[in-house]
Motif scaffolding. Structure first.
Motif, PDB file in Angstrom:
ATOM      1  N   LEU A  36       0.829  -1.210   0.000  1.00 50.60           N
ATOM      2  CA  LEU A  36       0.000   0.000   0.000  1.00 50.60           C
ATOM      3  C   LEU A  36       0.865   1.264   0.000  1.00 50.60           C
ATOM      4  CD1 LEU A  36      -2.696  -1.126   2.598  1.00 50.60           C
ATOM      5  CD2 LEU A  36      -2.840  -1.246   0.094  1.00 50.60           C
ATOM      6  N   ASN A  37       1.937   1.220  -0.769  1.00 47.55           N
ATOM      7  CA  ASN A  37       2.897   2.332  -0.890  1.00 47.55           C
ATOM      8  C   ASN A  37       3.628   2.650   0.412  1.00 47.55           C
ATOM      9  OD1 ASN A  37       2.520   2.802  -3.646  1.00 47.55           O
ATOM     10  ND2 ASN A  37       0.665   3.976  -3.229  1.00 47.55           N
ATOM     11  N   ILE A  38       3.653   1.717   1.352  1.00 43.48           N
ATOM     12  CA  ILE A  38       4.361   1.907   2.617  1.00 43.48           C
ATOM     13  C   ILE A  38       5.441   0.827   2.714  1.00 43.48           C
ATOM     14  CG2 ILE A  38       4.143   1.958   5.136  1.00 43.48           C
ATOM     15  CD1 ILE A  38       1.188   2.733   4.739  1.00 43.48           C
ATOM     16  N   PRO A  39       6.721   1.222   2.889  1.00 48.12           N
ATOM     17  CA  PRO A  39       7.788   0.215   2.984  1.00 48.12           C
ATOM     18  C   PRO A  39       7.705  -0.564   4.303  1.00 48.12           C
ATOM     19  CG  PRO A  39       8.678   2.418   3.314  1.00 48.12           C
ATOM     20  CD  PRO A  39       7.236   2.590   2.962  1.00 48.12           C
ATOM     21  N   LEU A  40       8.310  -1.742   4.306  1.00 53.65           N
ATOM     22  CA  LEU A  40       8.275  -2.634   5.468  1.00 53.65           C
ATOM     23  C   LEU A  40       8.773  -1.944   6.734  1.00 53.65           C
ATOM     24  CD1 LEU A  40       7.907  -5.418   6.775  1.00 53.65           C
ATOM     25  CD2 LEU A  40      10.164  -6.042   5.891  1.00 53.65           C
ATOM     26  N   TRP A  41       9.860  -1.184   6.632  1.00 54.81           N
ATOM     27  CA  TRP A  41      10.420  -0.543   7.831  1.00 54.81           C
ATOM     28  C   TRP A  41       9.417   0.416   8.462  1.00 54.81           C
ATOM     29  CZ3 TRP A  41      10.768   4.715   7.882  1.00 54.81           C
ATOM     30  CH2 TRP A  41      10.827   5.377   6.645  1.00 54.81           C
ATOM     31  N   LEU A  42       8.628   1.104   7.633  1.00 53.38           N
ATOM     32  CA  LEU A  42       7.648   2.040   8.179  1.00 53.38           C
ATOM     33  C   LEU A  42       6.462   1.301   8.798  1.00 53.38           C
ATOM     34  CD1 LEU A  42       6.865   4.919   8.745  1.00 53.38           C
ATOM     35  CD2 LEU A  42       5.977   5.096   6.396  1.00 53.38           C
ATOM     36  N   TRP A  43       6.050   0.179   8.175  1.00 50.49           N
ATOM     37  CA  TRP A  43       5.017  -0.657   8.796  1.00 50.49           C
ATOM     38  C   TRP A  43       5.461  -1.080  10.196  1.00 50.49           C
ATOM     39  CZ3 TRP A  43       0.167  -0.863   7.592  1.00 50.49           C
ATOM     40  CH2 TRP A  43      -0.266  -0.776   6.266  1.00 50.49           C
TER      41      TRP A  43
ATOM     42  N   ALA B  97       1.280  -5.495   8.700  1.00 46.87           N
ATOM     43  CA  ALA B  97       0.143  -4.619   8.392  1.00 46.87           C
ATOM     44  C   ALA B  97      -1.099  -5.071   9.158  1.00 46.87           C
ATOM     45  CB  ALA B  97      -0.124  -4.612   6.886  1.00 46.87           C
ATOM     46  N   VAL B  98      -1.301  -6.382   9.259  1.00 46.46           N
ATOM     47  CA  VAL B  98      -2.433  -6.904  10.038  1.00 46.46           C
ATOM     48  C   VAL B  98      -2.279  -6.517  11.504  1.00 46.46           C
ATOM     49  CG1 VAL B  98      -3.501  -9.052  10.883  1.00 46.46           C
ATOM     50  CG2 VAL B  98      -3.003  -8.778   8.455  1.00 46.46           C
ATOM     51  N   ILE B  99      -1.052  -6.608  12.028  1.00 46.56           N
ATOM     52  CA  ILE B  99      -0.793  -6.199  13.413  1.00 46.56           C
ATOM     53  C   ILE B  99      -1.163  -4.734  13.605  1.00 46.56           C
ATOM     54  CG2 ILE B  99       1.032  -5.766  15.118  1.00 46.56           C
ATOM     55  CD1 ILE B  99       2.385  -8.368  14.078  1.00 46.56           C
ATOM     56  N   VAL B 100      -0.783  -3.883  12.660  1.00 49.29           N
ATOM     57  CA  VAL B 100      -1.109  -2.456  12.745  1.00 49.29           C
ATOM     58  C   VAL B 100      -2.621  -2.260  12.834  1.00 49.29           C
ATOM     59  CG1 VAL B 100      -1.118  -0.285  11.445  1.00 49.29           C
ATOM     60  CG2 VAL B 100       0.991  -1.614  11.630  1.00 49.29           C
ATOM     61  N   ILE B 101      -3.347  -2.903  11.960  1.00 52.87           N
ATOM     62  CA  ILE B 101      -4.813  -2.746  11.941  1.00 52.87           C
ATOM     63  C   ILE B 101      -5.425  -3.258  13.241  1.00 52.87           C
ATOM     64  CG2 ILE B 101      -6.932  -3.549  10.815  1.00 52.87           C
ATOM     65  CD1 ILE B 101      -5.169  -3.610   8.179  1.00 52.87           C
ATOM     66  N   LEU B 102      -5.021  -4.468  13.651  1.00 55.66           N
ATOM     67  CA  LEU B 102      -5.628  -5.073  14.839  1.00 55.66           C
ATOM     68  C   LEU B 102      -5.255  -4.351  16.126  1.00 55.66           C
ATOM     69  CD1 LEU B 102      -5.389  -8.896  14.019  1.00 55.66           C
ATOM     70  CD2 LEU B 102      -7.306  -7.318  13.646  1.00 55.66           C
ATOM     71  N   THR B 103      -4.049  -3.795  16.195  1.00 55.67           N
ATOM     72  CA  THR B 103      -3.691  -3.056  17.409  1.00 55.67           C
ATOM     73  C   THR B 103      -4.533  -1.801  17.545  1.00 55.67           C
ATOM     74  OG1 THR B 103      -1.831  -2.035  16.225  1.00 55.67           O
ATOM     75  CG2 THR B 103      -1.315  -3.878  17.678  1.00 55.67           C
ATOM     76  N   HIS B 104      -4.823  -1.141  16.439  1.00 56.18           N
ATOM     77  CA  HIS B 104      -5.669   0.052  16.526  1.00 56.18           C
ATOM     78  C   HIS B 104      -7.100  -0.305  16.922  1.00 56.18           C
ATOM     79  CE1 HIS B 104      -2.244   2.013  14.578  1.00 56.18           C
ATOM     80  NE2 HIS B 104      -2.674   3.064  15.238  1.00 56.18           N
ATOM     81  N   ILE B 105      -7.572  -1.451  16.461  1.00 54.09           N
ATOM     82  CA  ILE B 105      -8.891  -1.927  16.902  1.00 54.09           C
ATOM     83  C   ILE B 105      -8.858  -2.201  18.404  1.00 54.09           C
ATOM     84  CG2 ILE B 105     -10.554  -3.834  16.740  1.00 54.09           C
ATOM     85  CD1 ILE B 105      -9.797  -3.999  13.728  1.00 54.09           C
TER      86      ILE B 105
END
Length: 194
Positions: free
Chosen positions: A112-119, A173-181
């Motif tokens: 999604l135009n975001i590099p791994l390090w930023l994820w 990326a899934v971790i990012v989404i689920l942590t915000h939930i």
């Protein structure tokens, strides 16, 4: 989310925990050492081995608490040490992945135009906020704050699965989404209990 499974696993550790002569604090520090080695593995591109070491760290994370409970060695300091070491372990593993992505030992897909390090940076920050939300709400008098879809065990399982199947960026990326939930779940719960 996995609290009922976690309790079953903890119960299965009781016989081992009673027979171990080691301090739970020592087991906690050993677990942190394993996380440091996992970070080195990720940083040098040995992603699968890094995933195995995350699982081994999880074993020590369960074992230290079981040893403390079964032998009557639970102390406020032990709980604090465990929590601090867990935060260090989370950070060092993500730092290892970030390093591996930056130096090229881990392929650095752009998701999604975001590099791994930023994820990884976003996942690390949101993982800390999950922890902070619980601690701050409990300090304010909130009850039952160990809720949410992505507590630490769930995050480590997702990260390990991503390491095993070669889908590290989507897993993070899934971790990012689920942590915000999870943060939202805890804030809503805190609003209702404070």
């Amino acid at each position: 989310m996995l609290n009922h499974i976690k309790n079953k696993i903890r119960n299965s550790f009781k016989p081992i925990a009673k027979s171990l002569p080691f301090s739970p604090n020592l087991l906690t520090v050993i677990g942190l050492g394993i996380s440091i080695i996992a970070a080195v593995m990720f940083g040098t591109g040995r992603v699968f081995i890094g995933g195995i070491l995350i699982l081994l760290n999880g074993f020590f994370d369960i074992l230290d608490g079981a040893v403390a409970r079964e032998n009557g060695w639970m102390t406020p300091f032990g709980g604090l040490l465990d929590s601090v070491c867990d935060r260090y372990a989370d950070a060092i593993i993500f730092i290892g992945i970030i390093y591996g992505a930056i130096v090229g030992s881990i392929s650095d897909p752009v998701l999604l135009n975001i590099p791994l390090w930023l994820w990884c940076i976003i996942a690390l920050i949101s993982s800390y906020i999950v922890s902070y939300t619980r601690a701050r709400a409990e300090a304010a008098g909130g009850k039952g704050m160990n809720i949410g879809i992505a507590e630490r065990p769930e995050r480590m399982i997702i990260l390990t699965a991503g390491a095993f199947v070669g889908l590290l960026a989507p897993a993070i990326a899934v971790i990012v989404i689920l942590t915000h939930i999870t943060i939202a779940q805890r804030l809503l719960h805190a609003r209702n209990t404070l």
